[in-house]
Design a protein around this motif. Structure first.
Motif: not given
Lengths: 250, 207
Positions: A67-93
């Motif tokens: 989980w830490a690796d998945l979360r690190k990826g989401a926490e590394a995103m541009h904050p606007f992109a974090y809101f732009q993409y749906r939950y599993y779109e972030k996972w796929l990226g």
């Protein structure tokens, strides 16, 4: 600071999207399944409590993925992109990027294969593979990966203690909700045992086994005049995030 | 879902093709098998569903001593019931039940990600993972509950549990009126996922 570490209390977001489905597009199921498989095949499971025979599992996966690796990826995103993409779109990226960066696949072959499936969505997936891979993944789902390690060492805080949350340095990953930083609450529960985390978060302070507490925060202590009356927030906080409240030290 | 950003017209088709390509390559390279993803999904379709949570709640409603044990030592109490293998498996390693009473209502959230008690409630609904819910439920939970149809009396203490540690919280809702004499099975059929997260109460069957 990272916006993703400070979501609690972010204002002006508008109405909540009350979408009751887990997966809003069929494809989302597949990336969920891939992520679970990676967690179930992660090499760190050889040291986990059930002592999974991970070295004997005939999978080409030879990385740590938690989980830490998945979360690190989401926490590394541009904050606007974090809101732009749906939950599993972030996972796929994040997961696609991981397999490319670790050399399992190349971006070129992923693009080429995706172009084939985009052109012909009915194209079948390959079949076959060693069943022992699936057995390990299902065993992981059934037996888990507890962060509890060893007997409880003496906790620094007791039930009823007033504690102030440290403002630890920001790092790439944390389990400290940003809205609790600097706030003072009351220890309501000391969990039995010590709890590690999947990785060290560096100066943020967690990773090694330590006590964990349920801390109760009164609404006005968190939100001032924006507080809703009678809405108490509980944080489940690692000992590294806490210090005795100043008012108690006097 | 937010429409504040521009998206390509083939947004979903592109993601669908990319995830299929990724799965195909992982199968070809021996990372997973052609059956792995289906087996994972099957585990959640047949074994780890909110039906498990509903059975736990129904038992708590009909057996006060079980209800007491459930809050005190949730994993041990859950293990007493005849549920699928793996209730203490992935994301169920440290289950923790909290009970609603006439004076206390509980709500489970995860502001940092989407922690959820998989074996008890299955996988989290979209809204639970949406950043807007996570942000707003921390600061204005009463308003959020009201928007979903639960107008909590001001005298009720609302306890919001942010799942930032090892525990995976779930709510034992209050037994609704008009259910006297119902069997455990009938009661379980009334229990919703929403009520076990805490954004709803269990509606009375008479209503």
């Amino acid at each position: 600071m990272k916006l993703q570490h400070h979501l609690g209390g972010l204002e002006n977001l508008g109405p909540v999207a009350y979408e009751p489905r887990v997966f809003v597009e069929d494809w989302e199921q597949r990336i969920f399944g891939i992520h679970v498989a990676m967690m179930g095949l992660s090499t760190h499971l050889g040291d986990a409590v059930p002592q999974y025979p991970i070295e004997d599992v005939p999978s080409a996966f030879s990385s740590v993925w938690t989980w830490a690796d998945l979360r690190k990826g989401a926490e590394a995103m541009h904050p606007f992109a974090y809101f732009q993409y749906r939950y599993y779109e972030k996972w796929l990226g994040g997961i696609g990027g991981f397999f490319v960066s670790q050399g399992y696949i190349t971006e070129e072959e992923l693009e080429a294969k995706a172009a084939e499936y985009l052109h012909d969505p009915g194209l079948e997936l390959p079949e076959g593979g060693d069943e022992r891979i699936d057995d390990q993944v299902i065993r992981y789902l059934r037996e888990g990966d507890t962060p509890r390690q060893g007997p409880a060492q003496s906790p620094a805080f007791a039930i009823g203690d007033r504690v102030t949350v440290k403002d630890v340095p920001p790092t790439d990953h944390t389990r400290l909700p940003g809205n609790l930083r600097g706030r003072t609450g009351t220890v309501e529960r000391v969990f039995e045992g010590d709890y590690g985390y999947f990785c060290s978060t560096g100066p943020d302070g967690i990773g090694e086994p330590m006590p964990v507490y349920a801390v109760r925060f009164e609404p006005t202590d968190l939100w001032g005049e924006l507080a809703e009356p009678g809405a108490v927030l509980y944080g489940e906080l690692y000992q590294a995030y806490l210090t005795h409240a100043m008012e108690e030290q006097q | 879902m937010t429409v504040q950003f521009g998206y390509p017209e083939d947004r979903e088709a592109r993601s669908a093709a990319r995830v299929r390509a990724l799965e195909a390559l992982l199968i070809e390279k021996g990372v997973i098998t052609g059956a792995t993803v289906d087996k994972v999904l099957g585990h959640f379709e047949t074994d780890m569903t909110p039906l498990n949570g509903a059975k736990i709640v129904a038992r708590a409603w009909t057996d006060p001593e079980f209800a007491e044990r459930l809050v005190k030592d949730t994993p041990a109490a859950v293990a007493e019931l005849d549920l699928p293998i793996g209730m203490d498996g992935a994301e169920g390693e440290h289950l923790q039940a909290v009970a609603n009473t006439p004076g206390v209502h509980n709500l489970v959230i995860c502001t940092l990600c989407s922690c959820f008690p998989w074996p008890v409630l299955g996988l989290p609904p979209y809204w639970y993972k949406d950043p807007t819910f996570r942000a707003r439920a921390a600061r204005e939970p009463r308003v959020v509950l009201k928007e979903t149809g639960l107008d909590l009396d001001p005298s009720v203490e609302l306890r919001v549990w942010d799942s930032s540690g090892h525990s995976r919280w779930f709510v034992i809702p209050q037994r609704p009126a008009g259910t006297d004499g119902m069997t455990e099975q009938e009661l379980a059929a009334l229990v919703t996922t929403e009520s076990m997260i805490g954004i709803a109460e269990v509606p009375s069957p008479a209503a």
